[in-house]
Write a protein that holds these residues in place. Structure first.
Motif, mmCIF file in Angstrom:
data_model
loop_
_atom_site.group_PDB
_atom_site.id
_atom_site.type_symbol
_atom_site.label_atom_id
_atom_site.label_comp_id
_atom_site.label_asym_id
_atom_site.label_seq_id
_atom_site.Cartn_x
_atom_site.Cartn_y
_atom_site.Cartn_z
ATOM 1 N N ARG A 39 60.970 -0.173 -14.054
ATOM 2 C CA ARG A 39 60.906 -0.947 -12.815
ATOM 3 C C ARG A 39 61.011 -2.445 -13.050
ATOM 4 N NH1 ARG A 39 55.825 2.178 -9.854
ATOM 5 N NH2 ARG A 39 56.825 4.242 -9.704
ATOM 6 N N LEU A 40 60.524 -2.901 -14.203
ATOM 7 C CA LEU A 40 60.498 -4.337 -14.453
ATOM 8 C C LEU A 40 61.442 -4.769 -15.569
ATOM 9 C CD1 LEU A 40 56.646 -4.982 -14.229
ATOM 10 C CD2 LEU A 40 58.359 -5.391 -12.480
ATOM 11 N N ASP A 41 62.253 -3.827 -16.066
ATOM 12 C CA ASP A 41 63.127 -4.165 -17.193
ATOM 13 C C ASP A 41 64.046 -5.329 -16.875
ATOM 14 O OD1 ASP A 41 61.975 -2.255 -18.681
ATOM 15 O OD2 ASP A 41 63.585 -0.773 -18.523
ATOM 16 N N ARG A 42 64.659 -5.333 -15.687
ATOM 17 C CA ARG A 42 65.602 -6.391 -15.334
ATOM 18 C C ARG A 42 64.902 -7.741 -15.238
ATOM 19 N NH1 ARG A 42 67.163 -9.218 -11.136
ATOM 20 N NH2 ARG A 42 65.725 -8.161 -9.725
ATOM 21 N N ILE A 43 63.672 -7.721 -14.709
ATOM 22 C CA ILE A 43 62.921 -8.968 -14.583
ATOM 23 C C ILE A 43 62.533 -9.497 -15.958
ATOM 24 C CG2 ILE A 43 60.865 -10.043 -13.582
ATOM 25 C CD1 ILE A 43 60.958 -7.978 -11.386
ATOM 26 N N VAL A 44 62.205 -8.577 -16.887
ATOM 27 C CA VAL A 44 61.891 -8.996 -18.249
ATOM 28 C C VAL A 44 63.089 -9.682 -18.874
ATOM 29 C CG1 VAL A 44 61.362 -8.191 -20.580
ATOM 30 C CG2 VAL A 44 60.086 -7.286 -18.642
ATOM 31 N N LYS A 45 64.284 -9.141 -18.661
ATOM 32 C CA LYS A 45 65.499 -9.767 -19.200
ATOM 33 C C LYS A 45 65.691 -11.154 -18.609
ATOM 34 C CE LYS A 45 68.043 -5.500 -20.207
ATOM 35 N NZ LYS A 45 69.251 -4.692 -19.891
ATOM 36 N N THR A 46 65.413 -11.275 -17.314
ATOM 37 C CA THR A 46 65.536 -12.584 -16.660
ATOM 38 C C THR A 46 64.529 -13.567 -17.245
ATOM 39 O OG1 THR A 46 66.257 -11.530 -14.611
ATOM 40 C CG2 THR A 46 65.457 -13.798 -14.454
ATOM 41 N N ALA A 47 63.298 -13.088 -17.459
ATOM 42 C CA ALA A 47 62.261 -13.956 -18.025
ATOM 43 C C ALA A 47 62.646 -14.408 -19.426
ATOM 44 C CB ALA A 47 60.917 -13.225 -18.048
ATOM 45 N N ARG A 48 63.230 -13.503 -20.216
ATOM 46 C CA ARG A 48 63.660 -13.878 -21.555
ATOM 47 C C ARG A 48 64.772 -14.921 -21.504
ATOM 48 N NH1 ARG A 48 63.649 -7.656 -23.639
ATOM 49 N NH2 ARG A 48 61.486 -7.578 -24.354
ATOM 50 N N ALA A 49 65.675 -14.760 -20.537
ATOM 51 C CA ALA A 49 66.758 -15.738 -20.395
ATOM 52 C C ALA A 49 66.203 -17.114 -20.065
ATOM 53 C CB ALA A 49 67.728 -15.279 -19.311
ATOM 54 N N TYR A 50 65.180 -17.144 -19.173
ATOM 55 C CA TYR A 50 64.561 -18.429 -18.852
ATOM 56 C C TYR A 50 63.831 -19.001 -20.067
ATOM 57 C CZ TYR A 50 65.475 -18.225 -13.832
ATOM 58 O OH TYR A 50 66.092 -18.211 -12.614
ATOM 59 N N ALA A 51 63.198 -18.137 -20.853
ATOM 60 C CA ALA A 51 62.470 -18.599 -22.034
ATOM 61 C C ALA A 51 63.405 -19.285 -23.017
ATOM 62 C CB ALA A 51 61.761 -17.424 -22.711
ATOM 63 N N LYS A 52 64.640 -18.799 -23.095
ATOM 64 C CA LYS A 52 65.616 -19.411 -23.995
ATOM 65 C C LYS A 52 65.987 -20.818 -23.555
ATOM 66 C CE LYS A 52 67.759 -15.102 -25.568
ATOM 67 N NZ LYS A 52 69.016 -14.318 -25.622
ATOM 68 N N GLN A 53 65.790 -21.107 -22.249
ATOM 69 C CA GLN A 53 66.132 -22.424 -21.722
ATOM 70 C C GLN A 53 64.957 -23.400 -21.772
ATOM 71 O OE1 GLN A 53 69.293 -23.125 -20.870
ATOM 72 N NE2 GLN A 53 69.763 -21.030 -21.513
ATOM 73 N N ALA A 54 63.833 -22.967 -22.339
ATOM 74 C CA ALA A 54 62.644 -23.823 -22.358
ATOM 75 C C ALA A 54 62.825 -25.047 -23.238
ATOM 76 C CB ALA A 54 61.423 -23.017 -22.830
ATOM 77 N N ALA A 55 63.710 -24.945 -24.210
ATOM 78 C CA ALA A 55 64.002 -26.076 -25.091
ATOM 79 C C ALA A 55 65.476 -26.021 -25.445
ATOM 80 C CB ALA A 55 63.145 -26.013 -26.360
ATOM 81 N N SER A 56 66.018 -27.147 -25.883
ATOM 82 C CA SER A 56 67.438 -27.198 -26.217
ATOM 83 C C SER A 56 67.712 -26.364 -27.456
ATOM 84 C CB SER A 56 67.878 -28.641 -26.460
ATOM 85 O OG SER A 56 67.341 -29.124 -27.681
#
Length: 361
Positions: A39-56
């Motif tokens: 149920r939350l797999d897609r949201i986890v992927k989105t969260a990981r994508a945002y985490a990658k943008q936390a720093a350059s």
């Protein structure tokens, strides 16, 4: 954690650093009660994508190298890297400032960056490294007091310099592109990463950090830069030969670029454009190459001349040469304070504002 043991592996990278399946399982994960439900797999992927943008990307690479160096240092001395130990980190910082193995000492700014890298890496592992702990804070304060030096500044590229550098370029597609990079980077006071990350339009590519709008009076750049979003207005120059906006228009026209990255690679012969976006290292290489070709600072050996100039030389050149109120330069460069802008000014009227006279003396 390493398979078959309860002890965490200090060399496990994080998802934001490497992106492997194993690393992703050890970073942002689902709570155990809902894991596997889908149920939350897609949201986890989105969260990981945002985490990658936390720093350059460059910051993440530096932090990854910091962690690897610290892990090796601990192994060589039989120290444990986990859990975080302020005492061990304090000893590590001291060894960076005065290496026991005879290797060159690091600068204070590099040591401070190493500490930031360790703090970040521990945080990604759910642990806290307290920088204010006396074992760290007092050692770092002592290092700064004993070894701190004024920052070594890169040479500013002045107006006559940039004109000489541009004049060394050819008029094939590669030359047209490099001419825009120098002129736009100079007039915009842009970082090299900001230059190469520009797209023609908004949201053209996922890795874009900004786009350009061409107007009658000049070019408006919207940048998602180091300090957040900002707009940079680049007016048209007094001559087409040195106008960054005209050079940009010529490049887009002859390179037939109307979508995606503005600055792309060219074929070896410089006559065809390729799809790949330029790396920001090209800007640094271009500056050094044209500095030599233009014969700047001929009194110095070639090695010293190359060491004097970098991508920041463009920003320093604009800050040093623009004869306008300082606050406009500060806004243009995206600096949070006037003090930071003054660090970029290699020449300025330091006593234009005379508080002595203003105070009645």
């Amino acid at each position: 954690m390493a398979e078959g043991t309860d002890k965490p592996n200090p060399n496990d990278s994080l998802a934001v650093q490497s992106g492997s399946d194993h690393d992703e399982r050890n970073s942002i994960a689902l709570p155990s009660e809902v894991a596997g439900s889908g149920r939350l797999d897609r949201i986890v992927k989105t969260a990981r994508a945002y985490a990658k943008q936390a720093a350059s990307e460059n910051t993440l690479k530096a932090y990854s190298k910091d962690w690897a160096h610290f892990a090796r240092w601990c192994r060589m001395r039989g120290a444990e890297i986990l859990p975080p130990s302020a005492e061990i980190v304090g000893l590590y910082l001291a060894d960076l400032a005065a290496p026991s193995d005879g290797s060159p000492a690091l600068t204070v700014s590099t040591i401070d960056r190493r500490l930031s890298g360790l703090t970040w890496n521990y945080a990604q592992r759910g642990m806290v490294l307290d920088r204010k702990d006396r074992h760290i804070a007092t050692v770092l304060a002592g290092i700064k007091r004993k070894h701190a030096r004024p920052p070594v500044q890169k040479e500013a590229i002045l107006p006559e310099d940039i004109l000489a550098m541009v004049a060394t370029l050819s008029f094939d597609l590669r030359g047209l592109r490099d001419r825009v990079i120098l002129l736009l980077g100079y007039a915009g006071g842009l970082r090299r990463s900001e230059i190469v990350s520009l797209d023609v339009g908004k949201d053209d590519t996922p890795d874009s950090k900004g786009w350009v709008e061409l107007l009658e009076g000049g070019a408006l750049l919207r940048l998602n830069a180091k300090t957040g979003w900002r707009e940079v207005e680049i007016g048209r120059g007094s001559s087409e030969q040195t106008c960054p906006v005209h050079a940009l228009e010529q490049w887009l026209h002859y390179a037939k670029i109307d979508f995606g990255p503005i600055f792309v690679r060219t074929s070896r012969d410089g006559k065809r454009t390729l799809d790949a976006r330029l790396n920001d290292r090209h800007v640094a290489r271009l500056i050094k190459k044209t500095v030599l070709a233009a014969g700047l600072r001929p009194e110095l050996p070639e090695e010293e001349r190359l060491a004097l100039f970098s991508g920041h030389s463009l920003r320093a050149g604009l800050a040093s040469s623009a004869e306008v109120d300082e606050r406009y330069v500060q806004k243009h460069l995206g600096h949070a304070s006037a003090e930071m802008t003054r660090r970029y000014q290699r020449r300025r009227d330091r006593f234009r504002v005379n508080l002595t006279k203003a105070a009645g003396l």
